[in-house]
Structure formats: C-alpha cells, structure tokens
Design a protein around this motif. Structure first.
Motif, PDB file in Angstrom:
ATOM      1  N   CYS A  70     -16.571 -73.022  31.384  1.00 25.20           N
ATOM      2  CA  CYS A  70     -15.460 -73.309  32.226  1.00 25.20           C
ATOM      3  C   CYS A  70     -14.896 -72.009  32.656  1.00 25.20           C
ATOM      4  O   CYS A  70     -14.450 -71.059  32.211  1.00 25.20           O
ATOM      5  N   GLY A  71     -14.614 -71.912  34.156  1.00 21.24           N
ATOM      6  CA  GLY A  71     -14.060 -70.921  34.650  1.00 21.24           C
ATOM      7  C   GLY A  71     -14.995 -69.622  34.545  1.00 21.24           C
ATOM      8  O   GLY A  71     -14.190 -68.590  34.155  1.00 21.24           O
ATOM      9  N   MET A  72     -15.923 -69.617  34.903  1.00 19.37           N
ATOM     10  CA  MET A  72     -16.836 -68.362  34.529  1.00 19.37           C
ATOM     11  C   MET A  72     -16.961 -67.296  35.679  1.00 19.37           C
ATOM     12  O   MET A  72     -17.802 -66.471  35.606  1.00 19.37           O
ATOM     13  N   GLY A  73     -16.184 -67.529  36.368  1.00 22.78           N
ATOM     14  CA  GLY A  73     -16.319 -66.383  37.780  1.00 22.78           C
ATOM     15  C   GLY A  73     -15.775 -64.974  37.431  1.00 22.78           C
ATOM     16  O   GLY A  73     -14.773 -64.962  36.326  1.00 22.78           O
ATOM     17  N   GLY A  74     -16.217 -64.179  37.761  1.00 21.78           N
ATOM     18  CA  GLY A  74     -15.781 -62.885  37.525  1.00 21.78           C
ATOM     19  C   GLY A  74     -16.333 -62.200  36.052  1.00 21.78           C
ATOM     20  O   GLY A  74     -15.540 -61.145  35.524  1.00 21.78           O
ATOM     21  N   MET A  75     -17.220 -62.612  35.756  1.00 26.66           N
ATOM     22  CA  MET A  75     -17.784 -62.070  34.488  1.00 26.66           C
ATOM     23  C   MET A  75     -18.728 -60.760  34.788  1.00 26.66           C
ATOM     24  O   MET A  75     -19.714 -60.912  35.457  1.00 26.66           O
ATOM     25  N   ASN A  76     -18.241 -59.582  34.614  1.00 25.16           N
ATOM     26  CA  ASN A  76     -18.684 -58.300  34.743  1.00 25.16           C
ATOM     27  C   ASN A  76     -19.474 -57.729  33.581  1.00 25.16           C
ATOM     28  O   ASN A  76     -20.227 -56.779  33.850  1.00 25.16           O
ATOM     29  N   SER A  77     -19.224 -58.133  32.452  1.00 30.36           N
ATOM     30  CA  SER A  77     -19.743 -57.349  31.297  1.00 30.36           C
ATOM     31  C   SER A  77     -19.904 -58.275  30.087  1.00 30.36           C
ATOM     32  O   SER A  77     -19.351 -59.532  30.016  1.00 30.36           O
ATOM     33  N   TRP A  78     -20.637 -57.932  29.013  1.00 28.81           N
ATOM     34  CA  TRP A  78     -21.007 -59.081  27.943  1.00 28.81           C
ATOM     35  C   TRP A  78     -19.470 -59.146  27.142  1.00 28.81           C
ATOM     36  O   TRP A  78     -19.318 -59.978  26.570  1.00 28.81           O
ATOM     37  N   ALA A  79     -18.919 -57.999  27.350  1.00 28.29           N
ATOM     38  CA  ALA A  79     -17.479 -57.972  26.623  1.00 28.29           C
ATOM     39  C   ALA A  79     -16.528 -59.154  27.135  1.00 28.29           C
ATOM     40  O   ALA A  79     -15.918 -59.875  26.636  1.00 28.29           O
ATOM     41  N   ASP A  80     -16.693 -59.232  28.573  1.00 25.66           N
ATOM     42  CA  ASP A  80     -15.929 -60.181  29.169  1.00 25.66           C
ATOM     43  C   ASP A  80     -16.286 -61.647  28.791  1.00 25.66           C
ATOM     44  O   ASP A  80     -15.704 -62.551  28.588  1.00 25.66           O
ATOM     45  N   HIS A  81     -17.613 -61.903  28.808  1.00 29.92           N
ATOM     46  CA  HIS A  81     -18.313 -62.977  28.523  1.00 29.92           C
ATOM     47  C   HIS A  81     -18.082 -63.540  27.146  1.00 29.92           C
ATOM     48  O   HIS A  81     -17.720 -64.604  26.707  1.00 29.92           O
ATOM     49  N   GLU A  82     -18.063 -62.555  26.129  1.00 32.82           N
ATOM     50  CA  GLU A  82     -17.791 -62.887  24.768  1.00 32.82           C
ATOM     51  C   GLU A  82     -16.477 -63.006  24.481  1.00 32.82           C
ATOM     52  O   GLU A  82     -16.038 -64.250  23.783  1.00 32.82           O
ATOM     53  N   LYS A  83     -15.454 -62.609  24.953  1.00 32.50           N
ATOM     54  CA  LYS A  83     -14.071 -62.967  25.198  1.00 32.50           C
ATOM     55  C   LYS A  83     -13.883 -64.324  25.654  1.00 32.50           C
ATOM     56  O   LYS A  83     -13.082 -65.199  25.263  1.00 32.50           O
ATOM     57  N   LYS A  84     -14.651 -64.639  26.792  1.00 34.43           N
ATOM     58  CA  LYS A  84     -14.544 -66.106  27.221  1.00 34.43           C
ATOM     59  C   LYS A  84     -15.000 -67.039  26.380  1.00 34.43           C
ATOM     60  O   LYS A  84     -14.296 -68.196  26.393  1.00 34.43           O
ATOM     61  N   ILE A  85     -16.145 -66.875  26.051  1.00 37.17           N
ATOM     62  CA  ILE A  85     -16.708 -67.780  24.839  1.00 37.17           C
ATOM     63  C   ILE A  85     -15.753 -68.114  23.948  1.00 37.17           C
ATOM     64  O   ILE A  85     -15.749 -69.331  23.526  1.00 37.17           O
ATOM     65  N   ASN A  86     -15.094 -67.149  23.430  1.00 32.66           N
ATOM     66  CA  ASN A  86     -14.170 -67.331  22.236  1.00 32.66           C
ATOM     67  C   ASN A  86     -12.727 -67.763  22.526  1.00 32.66           C
ATOM     68  O   ASN A  86     -12.118 -68.495  21.737  1.00 32.66           O
ATOM     69  N   GLU A  87     -12.360 -67.507  23.670  1.00 31.82           N
ATOM     70  CA  GLU A  87     -10.852 -67.670  23.746  1.00 31.82           C
ATOM     71  C   GLU A  87     -10.800 -68.873  25.023  1.00 31.82           C
ATOM     72  O   GLU A  87      -9.638 -69.381  25.501  1.00 31.82           O
ATOM     73  N   GLY A  88     -11.868 -69.091  25.920  1.00 32.54           N
ATOM     74  CA  GLY A  88     -11.663 -69.933  26.931  1.00 32.54           C
ATOM     75  C   GLY A  88     -11.665 -71.370  26.542  1.00 32.54           C
ATOM     76  O   GLY A  88     -12.080 -71.680  25.373  1.00 32.54           O
TER      77      GLY A  88
END
Length: 256
Positions: free
Chosen positions: A211-229
C-alpha cells in the motif's frame, strides 16, 4: 472372463504404471488361481488407482480440461504454504515477527481464479471492477507443464526477485508485508490431454499489502515500508474484524 473385463476397464483409465499390475492379474487368471486370490488382486489394483488419482490429480473438469489438486489443497498443503510464507517473514520483519494465518475464504477465491487462468494459460491480474483487486495477490504460472509446483519452488521464484526494486519485487513484498494477517493459496493445472498445458498458482492476502508504494528509492526504504506501512483493502469475508495493525483506531496508533 468377467475378472479380465474388470481389469481391462480399470486399465483404460489407469496411468502407465498400472500396466504391470494388470499383467499380474491376467497371469493369475490364466493360471487358474482360486477366485478369491484373483478378486483380491483386482481389488488391490482398484484401491491403488484411487489412491494414485487422489494424490496426483484430484477432481477433473472435462468441460475446461482443468485439474485441481484437491489433496494438496487440503490442510497439509496449507501448512506448507504457511511455512514458506512465515520463514522469510521471520527473517526480514523487524521487531517481533508477525506470522500469517491461513484463511479458507481466500483459498477458495484463489482456487477459483487459478482455474480461470489455466483455461487459456495466460497470466493476468483480476479484471477491472473485480472485488479480487481489493485483496493482495500473487500469481505464478509455468507453461508447458501440467505438474503442480511445490510451494517451496514458487516461493523461491518470488524470493529471487526481492532485490529487483519496486515493482519488480512486488510478489515478495506482499509475502513480507507485516500488517497483512491472512493468506490463502491454491493451484490448478491443465489436464495432460490439453493442447496447451500450464500450472497456475494463486495466493490472495488480506488485508492487502504493498500500500502506498510510490517513491521507493532504495531497499532500506522498501524494508521500512514493509515493516511499518499499514495494510489496505478489506478483511477476509469470514474474518470481518481482522487486525488493524500499523493504523490508528480511535485516535490511537496500533502497532503490529
């Protein structure tokens, strides 16, 4: 002659491995063995054929030439899918890992959609306007084959895309999405007689991840979204009060 006809009728619907069994029965009959021994052997073949069918193909839909692996879509198969989902969740989720739960309504939807995909062996997302689009979903298809894929093989396929960046890793991102609570998976395969053969695997998730996956620029951003989104979309139909983790309820944040 009656016993020979019984054995022949079994053989017509049997896989190749049964030929040797039939030969044994015929020799027994030709050798004038007692009737009890002959009947027992025929009964044994019939039992093995039933066991073989139930383990390999399950039900058969002659109209669409689709086979559903009923035996492997049962509780044992559910445990395999949960294991393959929850092992990487335990690895990649931060804090206390959140394990997925099996949901029979999602599994039923997955089985129905897998059959539709297998009719023409084309991988496609649910059509516009479908309620299935409110769910998280993962699809894997293998053309040129009609054998069911093991959950571990399917998960390996998705996991190999993990570091491809968004949206190239969308399947594994949904697998790992911490706020998602339920999953249901199923498979269908074209019958071996079909002109075009394939196997379809479908998993549905609720509440949906990614959900709300726009602006994923790095794996660190993605991992944070996976866990906190937060998750998005509805709860499963049979679990209307599923968890609202990583969202606000009555003004209070509810962590996973």
């Amino acid at each position: 002659m009656k016993l020979i006809n019984i054995a022949l009728s079994l053989l017509l619907a049997a896989p190749a491995w049964a030929t040797a069994k039939y030969t044994t029965v015929k020799k027994s009959i030709d050798g004038n063995l007692d009737g009890f021994g002959e009947q027992a052997e025929v009964a044994k073949i019939k039992h093995e054929l039933v066991e073989h069918e139930s383990h390999l193909r399950g039900s058969y839909d002659e109209e669409t030439l689709i086979a559903v692996d009923q035996n492997r879509n049962n509780a044992r198969r559910a445990d395999e899918w949960l294991t393959e989902h929850n092992n990487p969740r335990e690895t990649y989720q931060t804090g206390q890992p959140r394990m997925l739960k099996w949901n029979t309504d999602l599994k039923r939807k997955a089985q129905s959609y897998a059959k539709k995909l297998t009719i023409d062996c084309v991988n496609r997302i649910p059509p516009a306007g479908s309620e299935l689009l409110d769910l998280g979903f993962n699809i894997a298809m293998k053309q040129g084959h009609s054998d069911f894929q093991a959950p571990a093989d399917v998960m390996r396929l998705w996991n190999n895309k993990l570091y491809n960046g968004w949206p190239g890793n969308k399947e594994m991102s949904q697998v790992l999405w911490k706020a998602t609570e339920y999953v249901g998976c199923a498979q269908a395969a074209s019958a071996k007689e079909a002109t075009k053969t394939c196997t379809s695997t479908v998993c549905f998730y609720a509440r949906a991840g990614n959900c709300g996956m726009g602006g994923m620029n790095s794996w660190a951003d993605h991992e944070k979204k996976i866990n906190e989104g937060p998750a998005c979309g509805p709860c499963p139909a049979d679990r209307p009060n599923c968890s609202k983790c990583n969202t606000k309820v009555n003004g209070e944040f509810v962590p996973c």
